[in-house]
Design a protein around this motif. Structure first.
Motif, PDB file in Angstrom:
ATOM      1  N   LEU A 193      16.744  -0.170  57.464  1.00 36.38           N
ATOM      2  CA  LEU A 193      17.600  -0.578  56.063  1.00 36.38           C
ATOM      3  C   LEU A 193      18.921  -0.661  55.861  1.00 36.38           C
ATOM      4  O   LEU A 193      19.500  -1.666  55.349  1.00 36.38           O
ATOM      5  N   THR A 194      19.586  -0.042  56.850  1.00 36.82           N
ATOM      6  CA  THR A 194      21.168  -0.603  57.254  1.00 36.82           C
ATOM      7  C   THR A 194      21.328  -1.783  57.668  1.00 36.82           C
ATOM      8  O   THR A 194      22.223  -2.730  57.082  1.00 36.82           O
ATOM      9  N   TRP A 195      20.492  -2.315  58.517  1.00 38.77           N
ATOM     10  CA  TRP A 195      20.501  -3.761  58.967  1.00 38.77           C
ATOM     11  C   TRP A 195      20.257  -4.850  57.816  1.00 38.77           C
ATOM     12  O   TRP A 195      21.092  -5.786  57.726  1.00 38.77           O
ATOM     13  N   ARG A 196      19.181  -4.265  57.008  1.00 46.27           N
ATOM     14  CA  ARG A 196      19.140  -5.148  55.767  1.00 46.27           C
ATOM     15  C   ARG A 196      20.229  -5.235  54.828  1.00 46.27           C
ATOM     16  O   ARG A 196      20.333  -6.358  54.227  1.00 46.27           O
ATOM     17  N   LEU A 197      20.665  -3.992  54.553  1.00 46.46           N
ATOM     18  CA  LEU A 197      21.977  -3.841  53.778  1.00 46.46           C
ATOM     19  C   LEU A 197      22.897  -5.077  54.356  1.00 46.46           C
ATOM     20  O   LEU A 197      23.487  -5.485  53.363  1.00 46.46           O
TER      21      LEU A 197
END
Length: 278
Positions: A193-197
């Motif tokens: 989710l951090t990568w997507r953010l």
């Protein structure tokens, strides 16, 4: 290893906890955040003193601050707040520094608390600052942005995994392995989710780099944690505690926690127009 662990713990006390408290956005935590250096200072001094009553007394000063912070969790729960997955992650973050402080007081006194050796107690201190406080806080933050199944899983599995690891200390290596598996799954979801953010439109280059670094480090650092837990449970070859402190511990402290918190502070403070030109 002692010097490295002490430096990591100092980063947790002085940087990670107050920065994380600011990110909660809770006005009720402003006072303890402002007072936090008064608790952290004697705690960091205690790290470098020989074990004994003086070091334990200074560590107890830090423990007082963590207890005052932890008391906010039941207050919020009793008021009916923070019942969402993100809220549960926040409550976990508020409590975990107190677990670290308890281990610190016992270790600085030279007392093998609950039968755990001093080396394990010393490593418990950074673990519950980073795999406890920072991990739960960031899991809650990503869940508030992405409240889908993945976000809710991250926000619930990180606190659950942290609790299972703690319980595993008392039950045995296989229980600790189960906790490590749940925590790893949760942290890898946080990383995804951090990568997507970081890929979000309009994200400035510095914030994007911090988010990508945090996500990438989680993959490697949690793989190390899982391999260590598997080795402890099965007897298979696995990294030593010294090696884990130098790789998993340092990676989680600098690559994950500090990068994540810096990124989230930039997300919260940069306006879209500033973000595009930063």
């Amino acid at each position: 290893m002692t010097v490295l662990v002490n430096v990591i713990v100092m980063a947790g006390m002085f940087l990670v906890v107050p920065a994380g408290l600011r990110l909660t956005g809770l006005a009720e935590l402003d006072r303890i955040r402002r007072l936090w250096p008064l608790f952290a200072a004697p705690g960091t001094v205690a790290l470098w003193l020989p074990r004994g009553p003086t070091a334990a007394a200074l560590a107890l000063c830090y423990a007082l601050g963590t207890v005052l912070l932890a008391l906010h969790a039941p207050r919020r729960a009793l008021r009916g707040r923070d019942r969402s997955p993100a809220g549960i992650a926040l409550l976990t973050a508020l409590v975990t520094p107190a677990v670290a402080a308890l281990a610190l007081v016992a270790e600085r006194r030279g007392h093998e608390l609950f039968g755990f050796g001093l080396e394990i107690l010393a490593l418990t201190v950074p673990h519950f600052h980073f795999a406890g406080f920072a991990a739960a806080l960031v899991a809650g933050l990503v869940c508030r942005v992405d409240d889908g199944p993945a976000g809710r899983f991250a926000a619930l599995s990180v606190p659950l995994g942290t609790l299972l690891v703690l319980v595993g200390y008392f039950i045995g290596d296989w229980a600790e392995l189960a906790g490590a598996a749940v925590l790893t799954a949760g942290m890898w979801t946080v990383g995804l989710l951090t990568w997507r953010l970081g890929q979000a439109a309009g994200r400035d280059r510095t914030t994007r780099l911090l988010l990508f670094t945090s996500a990438a480090v989680l993959v490697a650092s949690m793989l190390l944690a899982l391999s260590w837990a598997v080795g402890e449970a099965t007897g298979l070859p696995h990294p030593t505690l010294t090696w884990m402190a130098a790789t998993h511990g340092l990676g989680n402290a600098l690559g994950f926690a500090l990068c994540s918190l810096l990124a989230w502070h930039r997300i919260r403070t940069l306006r879209p127009s500033e973000s595009r030109t930063a």
